[in-house]
Every structure is written in structure tokens, then in C-alpha cells.
Motif scaffolding. Structure first.
Motif, PDB file in Angstrom:
ATOM      1  N   ASP A 247      43.959  49.295  84.810  1.00 39.91           N
ATOM      2  CA  ASP A 247      43.885  49.819  83.129  1.00 39.91           C
ATOM      3  C   ASP A 247      44.141  48.558  82.244  1.00 39.91           C
ATOM      4  N   VAL A 248      43.442  48.648  81.341  1.00 41.36           N
ATOM      5  CA  VAL A 248      43.691  47.849  79.916  1.00 41.36           C
ATOM      6  C   VAL A 248      44.123  48.533  78.739  1.00 41.36           C
ATOM      7  N   ARG A 249      45.103  48.584  78.240  1.00 38.86           N
ATOM      8  CA  ARG A 249      45.527  49.373  77.295  1.00 38.86           C
ATOM      9  C   ARG A 249      45.735  48.608  75.957  1.00 38.86           C
ATOM     10  N   VAL A 250      45.147  48.763  74.786  1.00 39.31           N
ATOM     11  CA  VAL A 250      45.155  48.310  73.534  1.00 39.31           C
ATOM     12  C   VAL A 250      45.340  49.129  72.482  1.00 39.31           C
ATOM     13  N   LEU A 251      45.579  48.409  71.380  1.00 40.21           N
ATOM     14  CA  LEU A 251      45.474  49.095  70.082  1.00 40.21           C
ATOM     15  C   LEU A 251      44.297  48.801  69.145  1.00 40.21           C
ATOM     16  N   GLY A 252      44.340  47.514  68.969  1.00 41.04           N
ATOM     17  CA  GLY A 252      43.065  47.079  68.333  1.00 41.04           C
ATOM     18  C   GLY A 252      43.107  45.489  68.612  1.00 41.04           C
ATOM     19  N   THR A 253      41.975  45.053  69.102  1.00 35.39           N
ATOM     20  CA  THR A 253      41.587  43.699  69.604  1.00 35.39           C
ATOM     21  C   THR A 253      40.268  43.387  70.106  1.00 35.39           C
ATOM     22  N   SER A 254      40.091  42.051  70.610  1.00 34.55           N
ATOM     23  CA  SER A 254      38.915  41.771  71.183  1.00 34.55           C
ATOM     24  C   SER A 254      39.091  41.193  72.684  1.00 34.55           C
ATOM     25  N   PHE A 255      38.499  41.842  73.615  1.00 34.29           N
ATOM     26  CA  PHE A 255      38.669  41.147  74.962  1.00 34.29           C
ATOM     27  C   PHE A 255      37.505  41.445  75.703  1.00 34.29           C
ATOM     28  N   ASN A 256      37.313  40.958  76.801  1.00 35.49           N
ATOM     29  CA  ASN A 256      36.064  40.968  77.711  1.00 35.49           C
ATOM     30  C   ASN A 256      36.806  41.420  79.186  1.00 35.49           C
ATOM     31  N   VAL A 257      36.388  42.296  79.742  1.00 32.99           N
ATOM     32  CA  VAL A 257      36.517  42.981  81.129  1.00 32.99           C
ATOM     33  C   VAL A 257      35.401  42.764  82.073  1.00 32.99           C
ATOM     34  N   SER A 258      35.564  41.929  83.160  1.00 32.52           N
ATOM     35  CA  SER A 258      34.433  41.910  84.182  1.00 32.52           C
ATOM     36  C   SER A 258      35.070  42.499  85.240  1.00 32.52           C
ATOM     37  N   SER A 259      34.431  43.759  85.971  1.00 33.09           N
ATOM     38  CA  SER A 259      34.812  44.477  87.076  1.00 33.09           C
ATOM     39  C   SER A 259      33.471  44.814  87.750  1.00 33.09           C
TER      40      SER A 259
END
Length: 394
Positions: A247-259
Motif C-alpha cells: 500500500d502507498v498512503r499519501v495526503l496530497g502528492t505526485s508519484f508513480n506506481v509500477s505493479s
């Protein structure tokens, strides 16, 4: 030798400051040959881009000056032949030419077709996806489809400009049952999605995202298979991307997930903001998690459920959002896997050694597949053949 690629290599060396005086002399001589050459050099050495040799080579192809370059720099020397001399040469050469031509025909009849033949069937990916509604119905979306406004629960759904957009009044959905939709991008496809909270998700080829049509509780959670780039809207509620065991938990941000399921690792790359990575497969990370800072990448190993954090150049992992492939010393197995997802082709390695060839480049994802394969052939010892519409790597 492909001389336009040779000049591309000289320009790349000039950009890196490794060009020798002799090579610089050859480069300057070529620059002075024509205004087209000077234009290519100027564009390729612009400090805004600092392109590598494969990108310079693409400038040659786009400006259609490859043939002119070879004629200008490497023209063959000619001499006049008088009629009686021509007749003597003809008498000797014509039988030889016929013999060579017949031999060439029979030798090449069984050879692999040229790489350019792929371009008629293997096309660059495009904006297309399948929307699966809460009742199980599916709708095909592409860059030309116009979707009339839909109502899914309390959310309105529209499709415009290659983007699926959800909107809802947050107050009206409190305490109501959560309704899910799923957006699926096939191989050779990609799409953009705006969730009801304003979060924008850009999906890569061969991916799927399951998400609520509206967020009705204190946590916003979506479920990803494949790859997506998230620009999360900040509204005070945690946003969770769940993919398999991580799990990737954030509030407000920019990110990339490769799964992707066929990858040995799940990679989370943070562009800006802050995220916490947790995994059910590792008890130590299940509760506390790992906090990532910008330019951090969390690499989750499916084999042993461990997580490693490294610093990376984020553009290498997010340039696909801008229509680029970016490879940094990537092995050919990884290169072919990424190309196949976007161009939707089948491939196989006949030579295991070829898997270990490494490749560094930044390439537009709208290039013809044959031009990319030709570049790979020029920069490594690898060769490609086409057999029954399958790309075979030798």
C-alpha cells in the motif's frame, strides 16, 4: 556503416565533453556542408535538451536528411568511361550481374522480412481504455469516442479529450454504499482519469484501476494492477493506492506506481510531497511503514517481501506520462518488455546472451517500431528477425 548515426555519436560526445579534436574537426566540417546540418546540430546541442545520440539520430530521420548526409560526406569517386571502354566492361560484367542477381533472389527468398514490414501491423499505442461499470457493463473509450454523461450512484461521468472525469457533491454521498468502477487499459493503450475528489491518474498500457465513483468515508482507496502516475488532490483525507501486497498512503502528492504482474518488483517513485509505503508481506512494515521523500524509490521484492529504498532520477520512471521511453543502462529484456506493452507485439529471445545487453536512451513513443529496433541494432550486437509476426532477438 550508418554515417548519420556516426555524426549523431559525435554530437552526443560534444554534449558530454568527451569529443576529441579530430572528431570535432569532422563534426565542424559536416556542419559547414549545409544549413540543414547546422540546424540539426543547433537543436541537438541546445542546453534545454542535451539529447543523446539516439535522439540526435531521430532528428536525422525526422528531417529526412539521412540520404543527403551520406551523399555529402561519403560520395563515391567517379571517372568518365568512353563508349568502347563501356562496351568491354559490359561484356564482362553483364553475365556476372545476372548471376549475382539470381543468386541473391534465391538466397533471400527464405530470409526474414525487413523490419519495416512490422510497421503495417505493429503501431504505436494510442489513447484507449475499457470502462467497467458497477453493473458489469463495459464501454470502450478512445480518442474519438464521445460518451454521453452517465450517472453512477451520486457521481456524474463524462468522457472528453481522452480523459474520463467523475464529479460529485461530497456531502450527498456520506454514509452511502460505495460504488466501484474499473478502468482497464489494454496493451497498446493508455488513458487519463480524474476521480471525484479531483485526483488525476494517468494510466500506462496493460493496466487496471478499481476505484469508488465517489469517496464517502474518511479514507480514499483505489486498487491498481500495472502502472499509473498519481497527482493526488489534497483534501485532508488519506489517499491509498493498493497493489497486491503493498500500500502507498499519501495526503496530497505526485508519484508513480509500477505493479505489473510479470515484473519481479513493485516500484513506487515519489516526485513531490511525501508518501508512506507499507506491506502486508512484511510484519515490520505492516504498521510502521517507510516514509519516502522526493526522488526516493521504494522497491518491493515479490520473492522475499523486502523493501529497498534508493535515490533515482524520477524522469526515468515518469517520462512515459509525457510520451517518452527513457532507459538508463536498462537490459534488453526490460527494454523489450516495455516496448511490447506499448506497441502490443510478441517477442522471444533466441539468444540468452542478448538479454544482458544494456541500453541508454530517451525515445518518443510515437516512433515506428522498426526505427527503434534499427537503433538497438546499431548500438549493440543484437539482431532482430521476424518469424510468423513474432520479433525474434538473436
Amino acid at each position: 556503416m550508418d554515417h548519420s548515426f556516426y555524426i549523431s555519436d559525435l554530437i552526443a560526445k560534444k554534449n558530454k565533453g568527451t569529443i576529441s579534436p579530430e572528431e570535432m574537426e569532422k563534426l565542424e566540417s559536416w556542419m559547414n556542408e549545409s544549413s540543414e546540418n547546422l540546424e540539426i546540430y543547433t537543436r541537438a546541442t541546445d542546453n534545454k535538451y542535451l539529447v543523446n545520440k539516439l535522439e540526435v539520430y531521430q532528428l536525422f530521420k525526422k528531417n529526412k536528411v539521412k540520404a543527403a548526409l551520406e551523399n555529402e560526406l561519403f560520395s563515391a569517386k567517379t571517372r568518365k568511361l568512353y563508349p568502347n571502354v563501356l562496351l568491354r566492361y559490359a561484356a564482362v560484367l553483364i553475365p556476372f550481374i545476372i548471376m549475382v542477381g539470381v543468386s541473391w533472389y534465391f538466397l533471400n527468398e527464405s530470409k526474414s522480412p525487413p523490419l519495416s514490414s512490422l510497421d503495417t501491423v505493429v503501431k504505436p499505442g494510442s489513447q484507449k481504455a475499457i470502462l467497467k461499470l458497477s453493473d458489469g457493463k463495459t464501454l470502450e473509450l478512445d480518442d474519438s469516442s464521445l460518451l454521453a454523461e452517465l450517472q453512477e450512484g451520486d457521481a456524474k461521468v463524462i468522457n472528453e479529450r481522452n480523459s474520463l472525469i467523475y464529479s460529485s457533491e461530497e456531502e450527498s454521498v456520506v454514509s452511502k454504499a460505495v460504488i466501484y468502477n474499473e478502468l482497464i487499459t489494454p496493451r497498446g493503450g493508455g488513458y487519463k482519469l480524474q476521480l471525484a475528489d479531483g485526483t488525476v491518474v494517468t494510466m500506462n498500457a496493460g493496466s487496471s484501476l478499481r476505484y469508488p465513483v465517489a469517496f464517502s468515508d474518511s479514507i480514499r482507496q483505489v486498487f491498481l494492477e500495472g502502472e499509473a502516475y498519481f497527482d493526488v488532490s489534497h483534501n485532508g483525507k488519506p489517499f491509498i493506492v493498493s497493489c497486491e501486497s503493498m500500500d502507498v498512503r499519501v495526503l496530497g502528492t505526485s508519484f508513480n506506481v509500477s505493479s505489473y504482474a510479470d515484473d519481479a518488483e513493485i516500484k513506487t517513485t515519489l516526485v513531490e510531497g511525501k508518501v508512506k509505503v507499507t506491506t502486508a508481506g512484511n510484519p515490520d512494515l505492516a504498521s510502521e511503514g517507510i516514509i519516502l521523500a522526493p526522488d526516493d524509490q521504494a522497491i518491493f521484492s515479490r520473492a522475499d517481501a523486502t523493501v529497498e529504498v534508493v535515490k533515482v532520477n524520477t524522469s526515468q520512471y515518469t517520462s512515459w506520462v509525457m510520451g517518452k521511453f527513457e532507459f538508463s543502462n536498462a537490459n534488453l529484456n526490460e527494454v523489450m518488455k516495455r516496448l511490447a506493452r506499448w506497441y502490443d507485439f510478441e517477442y522471444e529471445f533466441e539468444s540468452d546472451a542478448a538479454k544482458d545487453y544494456h541500453f541508454t536512451a530517451r525515445i518518443d513513443n510515437d516512433q515506428s517500431i522498426s526505427s527503434i529496433l534499427e537503433m538497438l541494432e546499431m548500438t549493440t550486437d543484437v539482431k532482430f528477425e521476424i518469424r510468423d509476426q513474432i520479433i525474434v532477438i538473436l
